[in-house]
Write a protein that holds these residues in place. Structure first.
Motif, PDB file in Angstrom:
ATOM      1  N   GLN A 168     -49.197 112.061  60.573  1.00  0.00           N
ATOM      2  CA  GLN A 168     -49.772 112.335  61.894  1.00  0.00           C
ATOM      3  C   GLN A 168     -49.217 111.395  62.969  1.00  0.00           C
ATOM      4  O   GLN A 168     -48.725 111.850  64.016  1.00  0.00           O
ATOM      5  CB  GLN A 168     -51.289 112.201  61.821  1.00  0.00           C
ATOM      6  CG  GLN A 168     -51.983 112.313  63.163  1.00  0.00           C
ATOM      7  CD  GLN A 168     -53.485 112.146  63.015  1.00  0.00           C
ATOM      8  OE1 GLN A 168     -54.103 112.741  62.138  1.00  0.00           O
ATOM      9  NE2 GLN A 168     -54.077 111.322  63.874  1.00  0.00           N
ATOM     10  N   ASP A 169     -49.280 110.109  62.745  1.00  0.00           N
ATOM     11  CA  ASP A 169     -48.853 109.145  63.772  1.00  0.00           C
ATOM     12  C   ASP A 169     -47.353 109.239  64.036  1.00  0.00           C
ATOM     13  O   ASP A 169     -46.905 109.130  65.190  1.00  0.00           O
ATOM     14  CB  ASP A 169     -49.230 107.725  63.349  1.00  0.00           C
ATOM     15  CG  ASP A 169     -50.741 107.504  63.355  1.00  0.00           C
ATOM     16  OD1 ASP A 169     -51.443 108.307  64.008  1.00  0.00           O
ATOM     17  OD2 ASP A 169     -51.211 106.559  62.705  1.00  0.00           O
ATOM     18  N   ILE A 172     -46.775 112.309  66.261  1.00  0.00           N
ATOM     19  CA  ILE A 172     -47.155 112.053  67.656  1.00  0.00           C
ATOM     20  C   ILE A 172     -46.088 111.201  68.347  1.00  0.00           C
ATOM     21  O   ILE A 172     -45.668 111.495  69.476  1.00  0.00           O
ATOM     22  CB  ILE A 172     -48.532 111.353  67.730  1.00  0.00           C
ATOM     23  CG1 ILE A 172     -49.634 112.317  67.242  1.00  0.00           C
ATOM     24  CG2 ILE A 172     -48.819 110.873  69.150  1.00  0.00           C
ATOM     25  CD1 ILE A 172     -50.997 111.666  67.107  1.00  0.00           C
ATOM     26  N   LYS A 173     -45.634 110.173  67.668  1.00  0.00           N
ATOM     27  CA  LYS A 173     -44.617 109.279  68.236  1.00  0.00           C
ATOM     28  C   LYS A 173     -43.325 110.048  68.520  1.00  0.00           C
ATOM     29  O   LYS A 173     -42.708 109.893  69.579  1.00  0.00           O
ATOM     30  CB  LYS A 173     -44.352 108.127  67.265  1.00  0.00           C
ATOM     31  CG  LYS A 173     -43.389 107.051  67.782  1.00  0.00           C
ATOM     32  CD  LYS A 173     -43.351 105.877  66.793  1.00  0.00           C
ATOM     33  CE  LYS A 173     -42.488 104.728  67.320  1.00  0.00           C
ATOM     34  NZ  LYS A 173     -41.054 105.058  67.340  1.00  0.00           N
ATOM     35  N   GLU A 176     -43.774 112.362  71.555  1.00  0.00           N
ATOM     36  CA  GLU A 176     -43.852 111.608  72.809  1.00  0.00           C
ATOM     37  C   GLU A 176     -42.490 111.027  73.206  1.00  0.00           C
ATOM     38  O   GLU A 176     -42.170 110.932  74.390  1.00  0.00           O
ATOM     39  CB  GLU A 176     -44.890 110.499  72.680  1.00  0.00           C
ATOM     40  CG  GLU A 176     -46.318 111.037  72.620  1.00  0.00           C
ATOM     41  CD  GLU A 176     -47.362 109.940  72.436  1.00  0.00           C
ATOM     42  OE1 GLU A 176     -48.538 110.191  72.727  1.00  0.00           O
ATOM     43  OE2 GLU A 176     -46.984 108.826  71.984  1.00  0.00           O
ATOM     44  N   LEU A 192     -50.437 118.475  70.691  1.00  0.00           N
ATOM     45  CA  LEU A 192     -50.923 117.092  70.743  1.00  0.00           C
ATOM     46  C   LEU A 192     -52.435 117.026  70.892  1.00  0.00           C
ATOM     47  O   LEU A 192     -53.114 116.290  70.157  1.00  0.00           O
ATOM     48  CB  LEU A 192     -50.253 116.348  71.901  1.00  0.00           C
ATOM     49  CG  LEU A 192     -48.789 115.943  71.700  1.00  0.00           C
ATOM     50  CD1 LEU A 192     -48.199 115.439  73.008  1.00  0.00           C
ATOM     51  CD2 LEU A 192     -48.668 114.866  70.618  1.00  0.00           C
ATOM     52  N   ASN A 193     -52.966 117.782  71.828  1.00  0.00           N
ATOM     53  CA  ASN A 193     -54.387 117.641  72.186  1.00  0.00           C
ATOM     54  C   ASN A 193     -55.324 118.402  71.260  1.00  0.00           C
ATOM     55  O   ASN A 193     -56.462 117.983  71.056  1.00  0.00           O
ATOM     56  CB  ASN A 193     -54.598 118.100  73.629  1.00  0.00           C
ATOM     57  CG  ASN A 193     -53.821 117.254  74.623  1.00  0.00           C
ATOM     58  OD1 ASN A 193     -53.585 116.071  74.381  1.00  0.00           O
ATOM     59  ND2 ASN A 193     -53.407 117.850  75.728  1.00  0.00           N
ATOM     60  N   ARG A 197     -53.865 114.761  67.842  1.00  0.00           N
ATOM     61  CA  ARG A 197     -54.719 113.634  68.223  1.00  0.00           C
ATOM     62  C   ARG A 197     -56.124 113.729  67.637  1.00  0.00           C
ATOM     63  O   ARG A 197     -56.697 112.685  67.275  1.00  0.00           O
ATOM     64  CB  ARG A 197     -54.748 113.508  69.745  1.00  0.00           C
ATOM     65  CG  ARG A 197     -53.398 113.008  70.296  1.00  0.00           C
ATOM     66  CD  ARG A 197     -53.414 112.761  71.775  1.00  0.00           C
ATOM     67  NE  ARG A 197     -52.132 112.218  72.233  1.00  0.00           N
ATOM     68  CZ  ARG A 197     -51.406 112.727  73.214  1.00  0.00           C
ATOM     69  NH1 ARG A 197     -51.842 113.789  73.873  1.00  0.00           N
ATOM     70  NH2 ARG A 197     -50.257 112.181  73.558  1.00  0.00           N
TER      71      ARG A 197
END
Length: 678
Positions: A168-169, A172-173, A176, A192-193, A197
């Motif tokens: 997950q992290d 996201i990274k 972004e 993302l939202n 997240r």
């Protein structure tokens, strides 16, 4: 082989008994960008195929009394025939039943299991068989699948799980730090939202309740579920994890995965996480386009709202269908498909604008110069502006296609088409031809027209594979390869003097809208199995679910109400069909002057797209001639011409009045002349 590589994929299509125009949408888009990249000198790999495993396939095969493989074999044959009819230039076609794919899927599953990214547990959840998706209760809409509206089943079974939450992290990274990874931006924000997240749960990646799938190599009670099976096709097709992995080394990572917005989540979360777990590079971009809608609903095989592309190709030609798909809707947004919109687009853009331009130009060269382009030319007014517009177009098209903005790229090309049509009206070759002294100037006008058409024909190649060849044949340059390359569109003067034009058939014949819609409705009724004694309303209802977009759509979306049925008045009221008889257009006032001997009349010259109209209007007491020039007015464009004070008037401009004042109906924002008022 070129050092410039380009790898593009479409989602592998789930076999369906019916093929619809939505199947063609993504694939035509991928084919267009592939053709464009090849023209630019890229080494292209274009992959498409079919996803053939799963519970739904097994159930349908059982219903038909055949094996799952027999069931999918027949349907895949139909898909390949459709791609052939659409002139899709895919380099590879993968089936998830291909042996090499199944073997690599087993290797991928085993590798992820051995390294601890897959583990065994038990799954309980709500499952939609048609969509092959698991949902939570909160994701359901009225207790049903949010995608297709069907009933879901509570499923509980032993399953292997992929540690999706572990990545997950990192996901996201990556998103972004790589803002182009998910496009359009709205899809990125959604992922993302709404998913990343809030937190990811581990993912069930095997099933035991059916057998039609790739067996887990170390546990034959389980078959590999769609995520690892289907999504892996993008690398198994390239020879990943095999001795013959040259294509994988050459083309991966993919430059772009084109997918429908309903499967963006799988391609931007599950697939990248799998690649991270495998230690492989991520694709450069996933582009989630919108849906083609019919009667306000998603055009999908699950709902039955299908439109047969083979029928449409047979009736209107391949290029008309491809042009409509790519021009009508900005890529990334949802759009509405209707036969009426298709026919209107053919008549307006292809018949009136492009087809008529080619026919007029070839006919004039044939008439004035015996079909042979002269070499002695004399430049004059309007030439510089024409060349500027045409020569600015190739770079604009490149910039837009590199961003997958098909509709906008075609809009830019058609701006050039419009400018060339306007050039004919400005230079008036028929007037020049009356005086031998103007021969060299007339020759220059003809050359500029032919050269502009040549450049436009090169630019439409990726979108429309057949039309350029028809244009080149009529321009007499079909064998002159140097004039037909992509780079040749960036150079003015490639059209050879001495080329001999060949008058040919009209490239895009104009279509009678009313008659055509009636015929399509009859086809739709026949295909839906409607009985001849069915009421007219029932026939239309049946038809609206297949090909035509009729009365219900007209009521819901009045903007589609142009050029339809005959006027019929009942008790002083008119229907939407009656109103649709009126063709209202935006027109720009180019010139205005008073009519001699008439206090109330102004003679106006109006720009109506590529056409110039003369209109006589009784507004002289309220508007001075110099006040009118530059105004955008609303014109009733399909009035029969009349003569006022001996001057022909080709339409009527709209105005409101009371006892004292008259005010023109104008447009509050600048919009191109010729635009329809709806």
């Amino acid at each position: 082989m070129s050092n410039k590589k380009f790898y593009i994929t479409t989602p592998i299509y789930y076999p369906s008994d019916k093929l619809h125009i939505g199947h063609s949408y993504t694939t035509v888009a991928a084919d267009t960008i592939s053709r464009y990249k090849r023209l630019r000198g890229y080494d292209v790999m274009f992959l498409t195929g079919t996803d053939e495993h799963g519970q739904k396939i097994q159930r349908k095969a059982e219903e038909k009394g055949v094996t799952p493989k027999q069931y999918v074999d027949e349907i895949v044959s139909g898909i390949k025939e459709l791609w052939k009819a659409m002139k899709i230039t895919n380099d590879k076609f993968i089936r998830t039943t291909d042996k090499y794919h199944e073997e690599v899927v087993q290797k991928i599953f085993k590798k992820l299991y051995d390294q601890g990214d897959i583990y065994k547990s038990e799954y309980e959840g709500l499952y939609c068989t048609p969509c092959e998706s698991f949902w939570t209760k909160t994701q359901l809409v009225d207790g049903k699948c949010p995608d297709c509206g069907r009933e879901v089943e509570l499923t509980k079974e032993e399953s292997y799980f992929f540690k999706l939450s572990k990545y997950q992290d990192r996901l996201i990274k990556h998103i972004e730090e790589n803002p182009d990874f998910i496009q359009p931006v709205s899809r990125q924000n959604e992922m993302l939202n709404n998913f990343l997240r809030p937190g990811l749960e581990d993912l069930a990646v095997s099933r035991t309740t059916f057998k039609w799938g790739v067996p887990v190599s170390f546990d034959d009670k389980h078959v590999v579920y769609v995520w690892i099976d289907a999504l892996s096709n993008y690398i198994t097709a390239l020879g990943y994890m095999t001795e013959n992995d040259a294509d994988y080394k050459n083309y991966w990572p993919a430059d772009v995965h084109l997918v429908g917005k309903e499967i963006v989540r799988f391609h931007t979360i599950i697939w990248p996480a799998m690649l991270m777990a495998l230690g492989e590079p991520l694709p450069k971009q996933i582009f989630g386009h919108g849906w083609l809608l019919l009667e306000g609903g998603k055009m999908s095989k699950s709902k039955g709202n299908v439109v047969d592309p083979m029928v449409l190709i047979e009736k209107y030609g391949l290029d008309a269908i491809r042009y409509f798909l790519l021009r009508e809707v900005p890529f990334g947004s949802d759009g509405v498909f209707s036969n009426e919109a298709l026919i209107n687009r053919i008549n307006s853009d292809l018949a009136n604008d492009l087809g008529n331009l080619v026919s007029r130009t070839v006919a004039m060269i044939d008439k004035y110069f015996g079909g042979v382009m002269p070499s002695e030319l004399k430049e004059g007014d309007f030439d510089a502006d024409l060349k500027s517009v045409v020569m600015d177009t190739p770079q604009k098209v490149e910039d837009l296609l590199d961003k997958l903005q098909y509709s906008t790229a075609l809009t830019e090309i058609w701006k050039a088409v419009s400018r060339v049509n306007k050039y004919i009206d400005e230079t008036m070759p028929w007037v020049l031809a009356k005086d031998e002294a103007n021969s060299q100037r007339l020759a220059a006008v003809m050359y500029n027209l032919a050269e502009s058409i040549r450049i436009i024909s090169v630019l439409i190649q990726p979108f429309m594979p057949e039309t350029p060849h028809k244009i080149w044949a009529q321009l007499g340059i079909i064998d002159n390869k140097d004039t037909l390359t992509w780079d040749s569109s960036k150079s003015w003067g490639k059209y050879p003097s001495g080329a001999k034009v060949n008058k040919g058939d009209v490239i895009f014949p104009r279509i009678d809208l009313k008659k055509e819609l009636e015929e399509l409705e009859q086809i739709a009724v026949a295909k839906s199995g409607a009985k001849s004694e069915s009421s007219e309303a029932e026939n239309k209802a049946n038809a609206s679910n297949t090909i035509t977009n009729t009365k219900n759509a007209e009521t819901k979306k009045s903007s589609s109400a142009q050029n339809k049925a005959d006027v019929a008045v009942d008790d002083g009221l008119i229907t939407i069909d009656d109103f649709a008889k009126i063709d209202l257009r935006v027109a720009k006032v180019l010139q205005a002057e008073k009519v001699e001997g008439a206090d109330k009349l102004l003679k106006l010259k109006l720009e109506l797209g590529d056409e110039v109209r003369q209109v006589v209007s009784g507004i002289a007491k309220h508007y001075a001639p110099e006040e009118m020039v530059g105004k955008y007015v609303v014109l009733v464009a399909n009035l029969k011409p009349v003569k006022l004070r001996g001057i022909e008037s080709q339409g009527m401009i709209l105005a409101a009045s009371d006892d004292k004042e008259l005010v023109l109906a104008t447009i509050d924002k600048n919009i191109g002349s010729g635009a329809r008022v709806r």
